[in-house]
Write a protein that holds these residues in place. Structure first.
Motif, PDB file in Angstrom:
ATOM      1  N   MET B   1       0.835  -1.198   0.000  1.00 27.38           N
ATOM      2  CA  MET B   1       0.000   0.000   0.000  1.00 27.38           C
ATOM      3  C   MET B   1       0.878   1.259   0.000  1.00 27.38           C
ATOM      4  O   MET B   1       1.845   1.331   0.739  1.00 27.38           O
ATOM      5  CB  MET B   1      -0.876  -0.007   1.257  1.00 27.38           C
ATOM      6  CG  MET B   1      -2.154   0.705   1.061  1.00 27.38           C
ATOM      7  SD  MET B   1      -3.366   0.206   2.294  1.00 27.38           S
ATOM      8  CE  MET B   1      -2.809   1.044   3.752  1.00 27.38           C
ATOM      9  N   MET B   2       0.548   2.201  -0.865  1.00 28.02           N
ATOM     10  CA  MET B   2       1.353   3.423  -0.931  1.00 28.02           C
ATOM     11  C   MET B   2       0.418   4.623  -0.708  1.00 28.02           C
ATOM     12  O   MET B   2      -0.532   4.815  -1.466  1.00 28.02           O
ATOM     13  CB  MET B   2       1.999   3.528  -2.311  1.00 28.02           C
ATOM     14  CG  MET B   2       2.701   4.851  -2.526  1.00 28.02           C
ATOM     15  SD  MET B   2       3.634   4.889  -4.052  1.00 28.02           S
ATOM     16  CE  MET B   2       2.366   5.002  -5.266  1.00 28.02           C
ATOM     17  N   PRO B   3       0.660   5.396   0.361  1.00 28.17           N
ATOM     18  CA  PRO B   3      -0.203   6.569   0.546  1.00 28.17           C
ATOM     19  C   PRO B   3      -0.012   7.571  -0.591  1.00 28.17           C
ATOM     20  O   PRO B   3       1.107   7.783  -1.062  1.00 28.17           O
ATOM     21  CB  PRO B   3       0.247   7.136   1.887  1.00 28.17           C
ATOM     22  CG  PRO B   3       1.544   6.506   2.192  1.00 28.17           C
ATOM     23  CD  PRO B   3       1.673   5.257   1.403  1.00 28.17           C
ATOM     24  N   VAL B   4      -1.093   8.147  -1.042  1.00 27.16           N
ATOM     25  CA  VAL B   4      -1.037   9.132  -2.118  1.00 27.16           C
ATOM     26  C   VAL B   4      -1.592  10.435  -1.569  1.00 27.16           C
ATOM     27  O   VAL B   4      -2.654  10.433  -0.968  1.00 27.16           O
ATOM     28  CB  VAL B   4      -1.895   8.685  -3.316  1.00 27.16           C
ATOM     29  CG1 VAL B   4      -1.894   9.752  -4.390  1.00 27.16           C
ATOM     30  CG2 VAL B   4      -1.394   7.370  -3.856  1.00 27.16           C
ATOM     31  N   ILE B   5      -0.841  11.505  -1.721  1.00 27.50           N
ATOM     32  CA  ILE B   5      -1.375  12.801  -1.312  1.00 27.50           C
ATOM     33  C   ILE B   5      -1.610  13.626  -2.570  1.00 27.50           C
ATOM     34  O   ILE B   5      -0.674  14.093  -3.209  1.00 27.50           O
ATOM     35  CB  ILE B   5      -0.442  13.523  -0.333  1.00 27.50           C
ATOM     36  CG1 ILE B   5      -0.353  12.723   0.967  1.00 27.50           C
ATOM     37  CG2 ILE B   5      -0.967  14.930  -0.053  1.00 27.50           C
ATOM     38  CD1 ILE B   5       0.489  13.370   2.019  1.00 27.50           C
ATOM     39  N   LEU B   6      -2.886  13.739  -2.926  1.00 28.81           N
ATOM     40  CA  LEU B   6      -3.225  14.566  -4.074  1.00 28.81           C
ATOM     41  C   LEU B   6      -3.152  16.029  -3.657  1.00 28.81           C
ATOM     42  O   LEU B   6      -3.088  16.353  -2.481  1.00 28.81           O
ATOM     43  CB  LEU B   6      -4.636  14.222  -4.552  1.00 28.81           C
ATOM     44  CG  LEU B   6      -4.840  12.763  -4.970  1.00 28.81           C
ATOM     45  CD1 LEU B   6      -6.308  12.501  -5.214  1.00 28.81           C
ATOM     46  CD2 LEU B   6      -4.047  12.452  -6.224  1.00 28.81           C
TER      47      LEU B   6
END
Lengths: 325, 456
Positions: B1-6
């Protein structure tokens, strides 16, 4: 007064130049004409020749601001800015992407827009003011509180809901008027009744509340107490005194929009298929016809500034203390 | 799982940080706390705040984005799925995953459209097929459906009520003073109703499509809840973009006067003289061209849709700061003539310090009132702009895109009304709560309205 008006019109010129430069920057500097051509012709399969041809057909193949190849005045006039942007000052809007003259299109489409917008405006004004006066008359009672609660509820409903819901109920369920379309002359009545009714109903919440605030502010003033002390009835106080004195704030908000009525309403016209300027604009936005959008932006700001000048004139009519110098 | 910060995620986190800092600052200053205590005394204000915070909770959960790692690896590196999910998606994965074939009405076990089906005896029959998930546990839906729905709804509501009561009991034990406060009574009743409603809907949603499904079979309840984040982003991030412009320029124009005032007035007169829809349309059209020409800037389609959303907020912010700017300019013009400002000038306090210490804090109530008032208008504007074709990316789930898609299905017979109704319904609740809360805030902060109260 005349000299004031002349000066106001001169003041408008720098603002219009600003609008003109802004639209020029938006439409020609943010994206070059090459980008436009590529979007119009499809991004993937497009040859440089096709782009050149597209630009040439529409006169976009010139330099933006300064044409060093031309001589004399041509250095400035033979450019995109001069021919596409500055020309709007004489209301020469050029041609749309399907090759029609935009100025002529605007002239023919103004009437249908006006046929919807003007009655909506007038009926709305009467309805909102009387609704607000009613709430003011019964201020502080349960009736007033219910009215305000109703206003808040109505203004929380999306404008799209009024149009979609109204169209569905009146045209589809009850078959009272045609769903959409337009005809000239007297035939147009059955087409414009529903859009007008929906237009009036759509902003009854926000407008009713706005007028109520204005009236309540006036009701608290000393002259109202004096009028009551003279023994005038509450109705007479409201209509003869409060309404007259509330004219200045009302005019400030209302007169500005009168010239803009020519532009019509984007939503109403597109839902009801009225061939006015509003649906013209929406169609232009959807087909990415930039020259039409540019023309409408410029026309809109001209009309808005005309509205501001009209507002000033209207002050002198309702309030003799105001003198324009 | 890779956190994504839009981009919008980052701005929302920034907004939360700013809000938390402001709350901490206000907490320790009695004079700033006073108007908020007035808000807390308003039953309507507190109930609408409760509803708003529920929406906010959904929006925040939907802001924690991540990408799932795919099982196979390429060259020893983990590959991530191109699909960007959020914590909210995981929470309601049941709703998200149960996709039917096409439309189905709310709380039904049958599809909207007839299909040819082969009976066990070989005959071909045209009938409404059963849904894959909605009411799939029923043996004979025509007889059992109504009873099962009522049973599940009641059970869910009962569990919700019980949970709310336990929670309220715990709170009153911890803070006995809460029992006496009046607005808390209204809030308590509201909590009970909402808890029962959520319980019933959650229990029904585990076996049915509570609000039906849309054209491609997605659950409408899920879509409506996903739309909340888009609405909140437009309502709040736009404000974040607009505030610095309006505050700085408005105060500077009013206080400094002279050529600064002339320039700022010129800029906002030019901007406000263009009808806002047209200016927004022109700017969004240009933004679309830029994004289309540079498709390679974005890693995922979610990132691209997010940048479009952000651009829309920026455009809305740039076109809407003029109103607040004009208000603040007028207020600053008034304030600069006040004695305390003239005293500060006489003491030789620098212009910058006068602006930040003496002018800005005294116009903050105007800023706050106009920010909360604008929120609901922005949520409503999103739907209209999406209809006009200059709203969010078509792949972004929003009230506008939902209405746009559902509008075309009005002509069908029987009518497909549920998607339209849920979008309008959710929007109404959100905007109504925001409007009522804005009124409570205005009543508490507007000095013209509460002069009497503060004098006592």
């Amino acid at each position: 007064m005349i000299s004031y008006l002349v000066r106001r019109i001169f003041y408008a010129i720098p603002i219009l130049i600003g609008v003109n430069l802004l639209t020029f920057a938006l439409f020609f500097v943010v994206n070059t004409p090459d980008d436009m051509a590529r979007i119009q012709l499809g991004i993937k399969r497009v040859t440089p020749e096709a782009i050149e041809k597209w630009k040439q057909q529409r006169g976009y193949d010139k330099p933006l601001l300064l044409n060093s190849a031309a001589s004399g005045a041509g250095k400035i006039t033979d450019t995109i800015f001069w021919q596409k942007s500055a020309s709007m000052f004489v209301f020469d809007f050029g041609y749309s992407d399907d090759g029609r003259n935009i100025s002529r299109e605007i002239q023919t489409r103004m009437m249908p827009s006006l046929a919807i917008a003007l009655p909506t405006f007038l009926v709305g004004l009467v309805v909102y003011v009387s609704f607000a006066l009613l709430m003011t008359l019964f201020r502080g009672t349960a009736l007033d509180i219910t009215g305000v609660a109703l206003c808040v509820l109505l203004m929380s409903v999306s404008g799209l809901f009024y149009i979609i819901g109204g169209q569905f109920m009146v045209s589809k369920l009850w078959h009272l008027v045609p769903i959409s379309g337009y005809a000239g002359g007297l035939d147009s009545i059955k087409f414009v009744v529903l859009p007008i009714a929906i237009g009036v109903a759509g902003s009854i919440g926000s407008s009713g509340r706005w007028y109520r605030t204005i009236f309540l502010e006036e009701v608290g003033k000393d002259y109202v107490r004096t009028a009551r002390a003279k023994g005038l009835s509450e109705l007479r106080v409201l209509f003869r005194h409060v309404l007259k004195n509330a004219m200045i704030p009302i005019l400030t908000g209302v007169v500005v929009v009168i010239p803009l009525l020519f532009m019509g309403s984007l939503l109403t016209e597109s839902f009801f298929g009225i061939p006015g300027l509003g649906s013209y604009t929406i169609d232009a936005i959807n087909s990415q016809d930039f020259s039409v959008v540019r023309a409408m932006v410029f026309l809109g700001s001209v009309l808005y500034i005309a509205g501001l000048i009209l507002t000033d004139i209207s002050y002198t009519i309702v309030d003799p203390r105001v003198r324009l110098q | 799982m890779m956190p994504v910060i839009l981009w919008t995620d980052a701005l929302i986190f920034l907004l939360i940080a700013v809000g938390a800092a402001a709350a901490w600052y206000v907490r320790r200053r009695e004079h700033l706390l006073l108007p908020w205590q007035r808000v807390a005394k308003s039953s309507v204000g507190m109930v609408s705040l409760l509803v708003l915070s529920l929406f906010l909770l959904v929006g925040l959960l939907d802001t924690l984005h991540y990408r799932v790692a795919l099982p196979e690896k390429s060259n020893g590196q983990t590959v991530y799925s191109p699909e960007v999910l959020s914590a909210f998606d995981t929470l309601v994965s049941g709703l998200r995953g149960r996709i039917e074939k096409t439309y189905s009405a709310p709380l039904t076990a049958y599809l909207y459209a007839k299909e040819s089906m082969e009976r066990p005896d070989g005959k071909i029959l045209r009938d409404y097929p059963r849904l894959k998930y909605g009411g799939a546990h029923l043996a004979d839906p025509e007889r059992e459906l109504a009873g099962d729905v009522v049973k599940r709804a009641l059970l869910g509501a009962a569990v919700g009520l019980l949970a709310a009561l336990l929670l309220a009991d715990g709170i009153t034990r911890l803070y006995p003073a809460a029992r006496k406060s009046r607005p808390l009574g209204a809030v308590f009743i509201a909590i009970l109703i909402i808890a029962a409603l959520i319980g019933a809907i959650a229990n029904l949603a585990s076996a049915y499509h509570v609000l039906g499904t849309d054209k491609v079979g997605q659950d409408v309840l899920y879509l409506s809840m996903k739309s909340i984040r888009t609405g909140l982003v437009i309502g709040t991030v736009t404000t974040l973009v607009m505030l610095p412009f309006a505050l700085l320029l408005g105060v500077a124009a009013g206080y400094l006067r002279g050529w600064v005032d002339d320039v700022i007035q010129y800029v906002y007169t030019v901007l406000s003289s263009i009808p806002s829809v047209l200016l927004i349309a022109a700017a969004v059209l240009m933004m679309q061209v830029v994004i289309e020409m540079h498709a390679d800037w974005f890693e995922t389609s979610a990132a691209r849709a997010d940048v479009r959303l952000l651009c829309l907020c920026v455009i809305l912010g740039v076109t809407s700061w003029t109103g607040l700017c004009r208000l603040l300019r007028g207020e600053a013009l008034k304030l600069r003539e006040m004695e305390y400002i003239q005293a500060a000038q006489a003491f030789g306090v620098s212009t910058f310090r006068i602006l930040t210490r003496h002018i800005v804090p005294n116009v903050m109530h105007i800023v706050l009132i106009s920010v909360v008032m604008d929120f609901s208008a922005l949520v409503l504007a999103e739907a209209v702009l999406s209809y006009v074709g200059v709203g969010v990316d078509p792949s972004t789930i929003s009230f506008g895109t939902m209405i746009n898609a559902a509008r075309l299905e009005m002509g069908r017979d029987p009518m497909v009304w549920w998607a339209l109704a849920s979008a309008f319904g959710f929007m109404l609740v959100l905007v109504l709560a925001a409007n009522l809360f804005a009124d409570a805030v205005r009543d508490a902060f507007d000095p013209r309205l509460n002069r009497m109260e503060s004098a006592t």
